[in-house]
Design a protein around this motif. Structure first.
Motif, PDB file in Angstrom:
ATOM      1  N   ILE A   1     -15.509  -0.787   3.508  1.00 17.50           N
ATOM      2  CA  ILE A   1     -14.794  -1.854   2.819  1.00 17.50           C
ATOM      3  C   ILE A   1     -14.301  -1.425   1.447  1.00 17.50           C
ATOM      4  O   ILE A   1     -13.327  -1.987   0.918  1.00 17.50           O
ATOM      5  CB  ILE A   1     -15.701  -3.112   2.709  1.00 17.50           C
ATOM      6  CG1 ILE A   1     -14.871  -4.340   2.341  1.00 17.50           C
ATOM      7  CG2 ILE A   1     -16.842  -2.860   1.738  1.00 17.50           C
ATOM      8  CD1 ILE A   1     -13.850  -4.735   3.372  1.00 17.50           C
ATOM      9  N   ASP A   2     -14.947  -0.423   0.830  1.00 16.56           N
ATOM     10  CA  ASP A   2     -14.505   0.045  -0.488  1.00 16.56           C
ATOM     11  C   ASP A   2     -13.183   0.797  -0.429  1.00 16.56           C
ATOM     12  O   ASP A   2     -12.553   1.012  -1.460  1.00 16.56           O
ATOM     13  CB  ASP A   2     -15.568   0.963  -1.118  1.00 16.56           C
ATOM     14  CG  ASP A   2     -16.822   0.204  -1.518  1.00 16.56           C
ATOM     15  OD1 ASP A   2     -16.717  -1.019  -1.738  1.00 16.56           O
ATOM     16  OD2 ASP A   2     -17.886   0.834  -1.607  1.00 16.56           O
ATOM     17  N   GLU A   3     -12.781   1.217   0.755  1.00 18.55           N
ATOM     18  CA  GLU A   3     -11.557   2.007   0.894  1.00 18.55           C
ATOM     19  C   GLU A   3     -10.343   1.084   0.983  1.00 18.55           C
ATOM     20  O   GLU A   3     -10.146   0.375   1.975  1.00 18.55           O
ATOM     21  CB  GLU A   3     -11.630   2.901   2.137  1.00 18.55           C
ATOM     22  CG  GLU A   3     -12.720   3.957   2.103  1.00 18.55           C
ATOM     23  CD  GLU A   3     -12.453   5.047   1.082  1.00 18.55           C
ATOM     24  OE1 GLU A   3     -11.282   5.246   0.692  1.00 18.55           O
ATOM     25  OE2 GLU A   3     -13.440   5.696   0.663  1.00 18.55           O
ATOM     26  N   ALA A   4      -9.528   1.084  -0.051  1.00 17.87           N
ATOM     27  CA  ALA A   4      -8.279   0.323  -0.041  1.00 17.87           C
ATOM     28  C   ALA A   4      -7.240   1.100   0.752  1.00 17.87           C
ATOM     29  O   ALA A   4      -7.047   2.301   0.526  1.00 17.87           O
ATOM     30  CB  ALA A   4      -7.786   0.101  -1.470  1.00 17.87           C
ATOM     31  N   VAL A   5      -6.581   0.440   1.677  1.00 19.38           N
ATOM     32  CA  VAL A   5      -5.568   1.111   2.502  1.00 19.38           C
ATOM     33  C   VAL A   5      -4.307   1.289   1.665  1.00 19.38           C
ATOM     34  O   VAL A   5      -3.761   0.333   1.107  1.00 19.38           O
ATOM     35  CB  VAL A   5      -5.274   0.309   3.775  1.00 19.38           C
ATOM     36  CG1 VAL A   5      -4.244   1.048   4.634  1.00 19.38           C
ATOM     37  CG2 VAL A   5      -6.557   0.083   4.567  1.00 19.38           C
ATOM     38  N   ILE A   6      -3.832   2.526   1.569  1.00 19.28           N
ATOM     39  CA  ILE A   6      -2.677   2.870   0.746  1.00 19.28           C
ATOM     40  C   ILE A   6      -1.417   3.032   1.588  1.00 19.28           C
ATOM     41  O   ILE A   6      -0.337   2.556   1.228  1.00 19.28           O
ATOM     42  CB  ILE A   6      -2.944   4.173  -0.042  1.00 19.28           C
ATOM     43  CG1 ILE A   6      -4.219   4.045  -0.895  1.00 19.28           C
ATOM     44  CG2 ILE A   6      -1.750   4.540  -0.910  1.00 19.28           C
ATOM     45  CD1 ILE A   6      -4.146   2.999  -1.971  1.00 19.28           C
ATOM     46  N   TYR A   7      -1.537   3.710   2.732  1.00 17.25           N
ATOM     47  CA  TYR A   7      -0.346   4.048   3.514  1.00 17.25           C
ATOM     48  C   TYR A   7      -0.743   4.246   4.964  1.00 17.25           C
ATOM     49  O   TYR A   7      -1.876   4.632   5.273  1.00 17.25           O
ATOM     50  CB  TYR A   7       0.276   5.329   2.954  1.00 17.25           C
ATOM     51  CG  TYR A   7       1.702   5.624   3.397  1.00 17.25           C
ATOM     52  CD1 TYR A   7       2.560   4.621   3.808  1.00 17.25           C
ATOM     53  CD2 TYR A   7       2.190   6.933   3.369  1.00 17.25           C
ATOM     54  CE1 TYR A   7       3.869   4.901   4.189  1.00 17.25           C
ATOM     55  CE2 TYR A   7       3.500   7.230   3.731  1.00 17.25           C
ATOM     56  CZ  TYR A   7       4.327   6.204   4.154  1.00 17.25           C
ATOM     57  OH  TYR A   7       5.617   6.484   4.523  1.00 17.25           O
ATOM     58  N   ILE A   8       0.212   4.004   5.857  1.00 19.19           N
ATOM     59  CA  ILE A   8       0.019   4.202   7.292  1.00 19.19           C
ATOM     60  C   ILE A   8       1.165   5.071   7.824  1.00 19.19           C
ATOM     61  O   ILE A   8       2.324   4.844   7.486  1.00 19.19           O
ATOM     62  CB  ILE A   8       0.011   2.849   8.040  1.00 19.19           C
ATOM     63  CG1 ILE A   8      -1.207   2.016   7.635  1.00 19.19           C
ATOM     64  CG2 ILE A   8       0.032   3.057   9.552  1.00 19.19           C
ATOM     65  CD1 ILE A   8      -1.230   0.640   8.273  1.00 19.19           C
ATOM     66  N   THR A   9       0.826   6.046   8.648  1.00 18.93           N
ATOM     67  CA  THR A   9       1.840   6.851   9.333  1.00 18.93           C
ATOM     68  C   THR A   9       1.575   6.782  10.830  1.00 18.93           C
ATOM     69  O   THR A   9       0.468   7.088  11.285  1.00 18.93           O
ATOM     70  CB  THR A   9       1.813   8.317   8.866  1.00 18.93           C
ATOM     71  OG1 THR A   9       2.060   8.374   7.462  1.00 18.93           O
ATOM     72  CG2 THR A   9       2.890   9.129   9.585  1.00 18.93           C
ATOM     73  N   THR A  10       2.580   6.367  11.585  1.00 21.41           N
ATOM     74  CA  THR A  10       2.460   6.285  13.042  1.00 21.41           C
ATOM     75  C   THR A  10       3.040   7.542  13.679  1.00 21.41           C
ATOM     76  O   THR A  10       4.040   8.097  13.202  1.00 21.41           O
ATOM     77  CB  THR A  10       3.185   5.040  13.591  1.00 21.41           C
ATOM     78  OG1 THR A  10       4.589   5.129  13.261  1.00 21.41           O
ATOM     79  CG2 THR A  10       2.617   3.772  12.973  1.00 21.41           C
ATOM     80  N   LEU A  11       2.432   7.962  14.793  1.00 24.58           N
ATOM     81  CA  LEU A  11       2.854   9.182  15.494  1.00 24.58           C
ATOM     82  C   LEU A  11       2.912   8.908  16.985  1.00 24.58           C
ATOM     83  O   LEU A  11       2.059   8.188  17.526  1.00 24.58           O
ATOM     84  CB  LEU A  11       1.848  10.313  15.248  1.00 24.58           C
ATOM     85  CG  LEU A  11       1.630  10.742  13.795  1.00 24.58           C
ATOM     86  CD1 LEU A  11       0.343  11.532  13.659  1.00 24.58           C
ATOM     87  CD2 LEU A  11       2.808  11.563  13.305  1.00 24.58           C
ATOM     88  N   GLY A  12       3.893   9.463  17.667  1.00 25.75           N
ATOM     89  CA  GLY A  12       3.989   9.261  19.103  1.00 25.75           C
ATOM     90  C   GLY A  12       5.163   9.999  19.709  1.00 25.75           C
ATOM     91  O   GLY A  12       5.845  10.786  19.035  1.00 25.75           O
ATOM     92  N   ARG A  13       5.415   9.725  20.976  1.00 27.40           N
ATOM     93  CA  ARG A  13       6.593  10.265  21.661  1.00 27.40           C
ATOM     94  C   ARG A  13       7.766   9.330  21.410  1.00 27.40           C
ATOM     95  O   ARG A  13       7.664   8.128  21.673  1.00 27.40           O
ATOM     96  CB  ARG A  13       6.338  10.363  23.164  1.00 27.40           C
ATOM     97  CG  ARG A  13       5.179  11.239  23.567  1.00 27.40           C
ATOM     98  CD  ARG A  13       5.560  12.687  23.640  1.00 27.40           C
ATOM     99  NE  ARG A  13       4.401  13.505  23.992  1.00 27.40           N
ATOM    100  CZ  ARG A  13       4.268  14.777  23.646  1.00 27.40           C
ATOM    101  NH1 ARG A  13       5.220  15.363  22.941  1.00 27.40           N
ATOM    102  NH2 ARG A  13       3.202  15.449  24.001  1.00 27.40           N
ATOM    103  N   PRO A  14       8.870   9.835  20.893  1.00 26.71           N
ATOM    104  CA  PRO A  14      10.020   8.948  20.673  1.00 26.71           C
ATOM    105  C   PRO A  14      10.584   8.456  22.004  1.00 26.71           C
ATOM    106  O   PRO A  14      10.599   9.182  23.007  1.00 26.71           O
ATOM    107  CB  PRO A  14      11.014   9.830  19.933  1.00 26.71           C
ATOM    108  CG  PRO A  14      10.617  11.245  20.259  1.00 26.71           C
ATOM    109  CD  PRO A  14       9.133  11.229  20.472  1.00 26.71           C
ATOM    110  N   ARG A  15      11.042   7.213  22.009  1.00 28.56           N
ATOM    111  CA  ARG A  15      11.596   6.634  23.226  1.00 28.56           C
ATOM    112  C   ARG A  15      12.994   7.199  23.482  1.00 28.56           C
ATOM    113  O   ARG A  15      13.764   7.370  22.545  1.00 28.56           O
ATOM    114  CB  ARG A  15      11.689   5.110  23.085  1.00 28.56           C
ATOM    115  CG  ARG A  15      12.148   4.410  24.337  1.00 28.56           C
ATOM    116  CD  ARG A  15      12.294   2.921  24.137  1.00 28.56           C
ATOM    117  NE  ARG A  15      11.022   2.288  23.816  1.00 28.56           N
ATOM    118  CZ  ARG A  15      10.904   1.024  23.424  1.00 28.56           C
ATOM    119  NH1 ARG A  15      11.988   0.279  23.297  1.00 28.56           N
ATOM    120  NH2 ARG A  15       9.726   0.510  23.159  1.00 28.56           N
TER     121      ARG A  15
END
Length: 511
Positions: A497-511
Motif C-alpha cells: 500500500i505504501d507504493e504509489a502507482v506512477i505509470y503503467i505500460t501495456t505490452l502485447g501483440r498488436p491487432r
C-alpha cells in the motif's frame, strides 16, 4: 485544511487520484475551440535550418568538412529526440506525431539549446522548432555563466559547450487532463529524456542530467512566463569527440523544501500552485559540493517476499545493429499501439524488454551508456501483471532488477481487473503483460522534498520509453497509460500500500 503532516506533494497526489465513484462526475466535455497549439512561435529571431544535415547514411561522408559533420550530429540528435515523424489527418486539420510519445498527442514539452559559443553555433538561446526542424536563435548573447549560477555551478557545465533545457507548457496538457496533467507533463518529459539519452549515444554525445537548479533563474534566462511555462530539466551536453568533455557523472537530483503549511487550493489551480511550491529558491541551497551528495545505489532490491516463486530473467541483449542503425530506425518508427489481439507473448520477449530497460550495462559493446542518468532509480519499483506470457504463470510479479529475477506475489489472471483498473480501456484487458512503476512517495519526499514528484515521474517516463523502443524493435505492441484507478491497483494486484502507482505500460501483440 489539510493535515499538517501531509506535504503538498502527497496532497496533490491524493487530490488527483482517479476513483471509480467520482470519476464520472468529473468528466467534462473538451472545449475544442480552446485546444492549445503544441508548437511555440517567435516573431523575431534567426533560423538555423537543420534539414540539410539529415542524412540517409549513418556514417559521415569522408569528404564532409568538420562543420558539416558537427551540424549533422546535432541535427540527428534533435530529430531523433523530438522531431516530427508523421502527419496524421484529424478533424479537417492535421496532427503531427513526434519521436517521443505524449499523452493525447498534446506535447507539453519544449526543447531549448543554450550555446556557450562554438565555432558553429553563436552564444545565445535557441528554441528547437520541430515543424521546420530548425533552431531559432531568439537571444544572441553569452548566458552560460548565468546558467551555471542557476545550476549551482554543476561540474558538468564547466567543460561543455552546449546544454539542453526542457520546459513544460502547462496548459497544453491541462486543457484535457486538468490538474492531473502535472503527472503527464513529467511522464512525457521522461519519454523525451529517454530519447535524448539514446539519440546522444548514436551521435557521440553524453547528456548529463541536472534536476537541481533555481527555477526562477532558469525561467528568467529563457525569457519564459513562469505562469504559463516552467523549466523542468537541464542537460549539459558533452561532446564525446572532444576528450576534454569526457566527464564523470555528477549529481542529478537536489532536494527542495517540503511544504506542509498551505491553504486550500481550488480545483484548476492546484497544478500551478504545486509546481511553484516544488521549486528551489535562490540562497536556500547555496553552492554545493555536488559529487559528494550523489545518491549511492542500493546493492539489493527492495522486496524479497518470503516463499515467493523466483524466476531468473537474464537473457541475450537486443542487437541494435551496426552503428545502432536499428535503434535509430526504431526511434523513428515508434508508435503507441491502439489495440491488442489478446495473443500471448513469449517469456523470451518479456525478458528482452526487461533487459534493455533495466540492464544498460549489457549494452556497452554496442556503445550505449552503461550508466545513463536518472534522478534516482532507487526510488522506483516495478511490478508486472502477467495475463498471457508463454512459459510464465499468470499473476502479479515484482521485478528485482539487481537480482535479475521475477518474484511472484499473486497467482491469478487479472485481465478483467486490468480492464477496470485502466479506466475501461481495452488495452488493459487485451495486453499480455502490464508493467507498473511505483514509488514510496512518503519516503521519497523525506529524501528530496516535494520536488521529488517531478523526479519520480520523469524517471518512470524514461524507463517507459526504453520499454517502448524495445517492444517496437521486437515487433510487439506497447502503450503507456497515465490514467488509472490509483488505490485499486494496489488492492487488486497485491502491491504494498505504501507504493504509489506512477505509470503503467501495456505490452502485447498488436491487432
Amino acid at each position: 485544511m489539510p493535515e499538517i503532516h501531509q506535504s503538498i506533494a502527497q496532497h496533490y497526489h491524493e487530490r488527483t487520484k482517479y476513483d471509480p465513484d467520482t470519476l464520472a462526475s468529473k468528466n467534462q466535455r473538451l472545449d475544442w475551440a480552446k485546444q492549445p497549439v503544441p508548437f511555440k512561435e517567435y516573431k523575431i529571431g534567426s533560423a538555423f535550418d537543420l534539414k540539410p544535415y539529415l542524412q540517409e547514411s549513418l556514417e559521415p561522408l569522408a569528404a564532409q568538412q568538420e562543420d558539416a559533420q558537427w551540424w549533422q550530429r546535432l541535427s540527428r540528435l534533435l530529430f531523433r529526440s523530438y522531431g516530427l515523424t508523421a502527419r496524421m489527418p484529424s478533424m479537417g486539420s492535421a496532427v503531427y506525431l513526434r519521436s517521443a510519445p505524449s499523452a493525447g498527442g498534446l506535447y507539453p514539452a519544449e526543447v531549448y539549446i543554450v550555446s556557450r559559443g562554438t565555432p558553429f553555433l553563436p552564444a545565445g538561446l535557441y528554441n528547437y522548432q520541430c515543424r521546420t526542424h530548425s533552431l531559432m536563435l531568439y537571444w544572441e548573447n553569452d548566458v552560460w555563466q548565468a546558467l551555471q549560477d542557476a545550476c549551482f555551478w554543476h561540474p558538468a557545465l564547466e567543460g561543455t559547450q552546449l546544454a539542453i533545457v526542457v520546459t513544460g507548457v502547462f496548459y497544453r496538457s491541462a486543457w484535457r487532463y486538468e490538474d492531473r496533467a502535472y503527472r503527464r507533463i513529467f511522464l512525457d518529459t521522461g519519454h523525451l529524456l529517454g530519447n535524448i539519452e539514446l539519440a546522444s549515444a548514436i551521435t557521440d554525445y553524453r547528456p548529463h542530467l541536472i534536476g537541481g537548479f533555481i527555477d526562477d533563474a532558469v525561467n528568467d534566462l529563457l525569457y519564459i512566463d513562469p505562469q504559463q511555462e516552467g523549466a523542468i530539466a537541464v542537460l549539459a551536453l558533452a561532446d564525446l569527440l572532444d576528450i576534454k568533455q569526457n566527464l564523470s557523472t555528477g549529481c542529478t537530483a537536489l532536494p527542495s523544501a517540503t511544504e506542509t503549511n498551505y491553504p486550500h487550493v481550488p480545483d484548476g489551480e492546484l497544478l500551478k500552485y504545486f509546481h511553484r511550491h516544488t521549486q528551489i529558491q535562490p540562497g536556500v541551497t547555496g553552492k554545493l559540493n555536488l559529487p559528494a551528495i550523489k545518491q549511492e545505489k542500493s546493492l539489493e532490491d527492495k522486496y524479497n517476499f518470503p516463499f515467493c516463486l523466483k524466476i531468473p530473467t537474464a537473457t541475450t541483449p537486443i542487437d541494435w545493429g551496426e552503428n545502432l542503425f536499428n535503434l535509430e530506425l526504431t526511434i523513428h518508427k515508434r508508435r503507441s499501439t491502439r489495440a491488442y489481439s489478446g495473443d500471448d507473448l513469449t517469456f523470451d520477449e518479456l525478458k528482452a524488454l526487461l533487459d534493455f530497460t533495466y540492464q544498460p550495462q549489457n549494452y556497452i559493446e554496442q556503445h550505449l551508456d552503461r550508466t545513463p542518468d536518472y534522478f534516482d532509480l532507487n526510488l522506483i519499483e516495478t511490478f508486472i501483471a502477467v495475463s498471457g506470457v508463454k512459459g510464465l504463470e499468470s499473476g502479479c510479479y515484482y521485478y528485482a532488477p539487481k537480482a535479475q529475477e521475477l518474484r511472484q506475489i499473486r497467482f491469478k489472471n487479472f485481465r478483467r481487473e486490468l480492464h477496470f483498473l485502466c479506466l475501461g480501456q481495452d488495452l488493459g484487458r487485451d495486453a499480455a503483460a502490464v508493467i507498473f512503476h511505483t514509488a514510496d512517495l512518503k519516503a521519497a519526499i523525506a529524501q528530496y522534498g516535494d520536488r521529488v514528484y517531478r523526479y519520480l515521474h520523469m524517471d518512470a517516463g524514461h524507463l517507459g520509453q526504453r520499454l517502448n523502443l524495445a517492444a517496437v524493435n521486437l515487433n510487439l505492441g506497447v502503450s503507456g497509460i497515465g490514467g488509472f484507478f490509483d488505490d485499486q491497483v494496489n488492492e487488486v494486484l497485491g502491491i504494498p500500500i505504501d507504493e504509489a502507482v506512477i505509470y503503467i505500460t501495456t505490452l502485447g501483440r498488436p491487432r
